[in-house]
Design an enzyme around this catalytic site. Structure first.
Site, PDB file in Angstrom:
ATOM      1  N   LYS A  68      -2.753 -73.193  31.670  1.00 49.91           N
ATOM      2  CA  LYS A  68      -3.400 -74.473  31.977  1.00 49.91           C
ATOM      3  C   LYS A  68      -3.274 -74.799  33.460  1.00 49.91           C
ATOM      4  CE  LYS A  68      -2.678 -76.292  27.345  1.00 49.91           C
ATOM      5  NZ  LYS A  68      -4.006 -75.995  26.908  1.00 49.91           N
ATOM      6  N   CYS A  69      -3.564 -73.823  34.292  1.00 51.59           N
ATOM      7  CA  CYS A  69      -3.412 -73.927  35.738  1.00 51.59           C
ATOM      8  C   CYS A  69      -4.770 -73.695  36.392  1.00 51.59           C
ATOM      9  CB  CYS A  69      -2.396 -72.862  36.195  1.00 51.59           C
ATOM     10  SG  CYS A  69      -2.180 -72.699  37.970  1.00 51.59           S
ATOM     11  N   GLY A  70      -4.965 -74.263  37.563  1.00 49.52           N
ATOM     12  CA  GLY A  70      -6.201 -74.006  38.294  1.00 49.52           C
ATOM     13  C   GLY A  70      -6.367 -72.535  38.653  1.00 49.52           C
ATOM     14  N   THR A  80      -5.490 -70.069  36.548  1.00 48.45           N
ATOM     15  CA  THR A  80      -5.558 -69.301  35.298  1.00 48.45           C
ATOM     16  C   THR A  80      -6.710 -68.288  35.277  1.00 48.45           C
ATOM     17  OG1 THR A  80      -4.444 -71.058  34.084  1.00 48.45           O
ATOM     18  CG2 THR A  80      -5.718 -69.510  32.774  1.00 48.45           C
TER      19      THR A  80
END
Length: 194
Positions: free
Chosen positions: A60-62, A64
């Site tokens: 859930k990371c930019g 990803t």
């Protein structure tokens, strides 16, 4: 003489010749970790002799979408003795909150990940896993965010560290990987290029 499987082994035993010994496993890889969502730990020594890119991941990371590039890199270079090893971590703003089963499903269904993924670990601070403590000791760099990359040569030695924003298709990263793939084990270039 017909040398089927048993005949070959018998000939070796009778001649006293032994197959060449495998190089010893590096201290960095000489540990057991569970495959993601698995129950039985396995030795990272199985990757000895390959050029490795160790990456702390999050769903859930930019950053990803780097999974896509990591998978493409792994698929393209695996036949040459390369592997990406992923280690999910929830250390940065809770961006990997799911269970290992949820992480595995996300990686497989969303990005088609086939490269080895291992158990969810901590990668920074006092709670860092022994693997990540040793990576820090070798480089002086702990992950500052998700998708930090450590590059290991065929001897299991860390030769470079790349920050999270370094994409899997970054020219400097690719050049270093290609250099390491061209070098045989036990004579791979060191971090200072010697």
């Amino acid at each position: 003489m017909n040398m089927n499987g048993r005949g070959w082994l018998l000939a070796i035993a009778l001649s006293g010749a032994m197959p060449a010994a495998q190089p010893a496993c590096s201290s960095l890889l000489d540990r057991e970790l569970r495959p993601l969502a698995g129950k039985t730990p396995e030795s990272l020594c199985q990757h000895q002799g390959k050029v490795l890119l160790i990456v702390n991941t999050a769903s859930k990371c930019g950053l990803t979408p780097q999974y896509e590039g990591l998978e493409a890199l792994h698929a393209r270079l695996e036949p040459q003795g390369f592997a990406v090893l992923g280690f999910p971590s929830n250390d940065f703003l809770g961006q990997e909150p799911g269970s290992e089963e949820q992480i595995q499903e996300f990686c497989t269904l969303t990005y088609g990940v086939t490269f080895p993924m291992y158990e969810k670990v901590s990668v920074k601070g006092a709670e860092a896993s022994p693997l990540y403590r040793e990576l820090l000791a070798a480089t002086g760099e702990a992950p500052g965010w998700n998708f930090h990359k450590y590059l290991l040569d065929r001897d299991g030695q860390v030769v470079a560290s790349f920050g999270s924003r370094t994409k899997p298709d970054d020219p400097a990263l690719l050049a270093k990987i290609e250099e390491l793939l061209a070098a045989p084990a036990e004579s791979s270039p060191s971090a200072d290029g010697t």
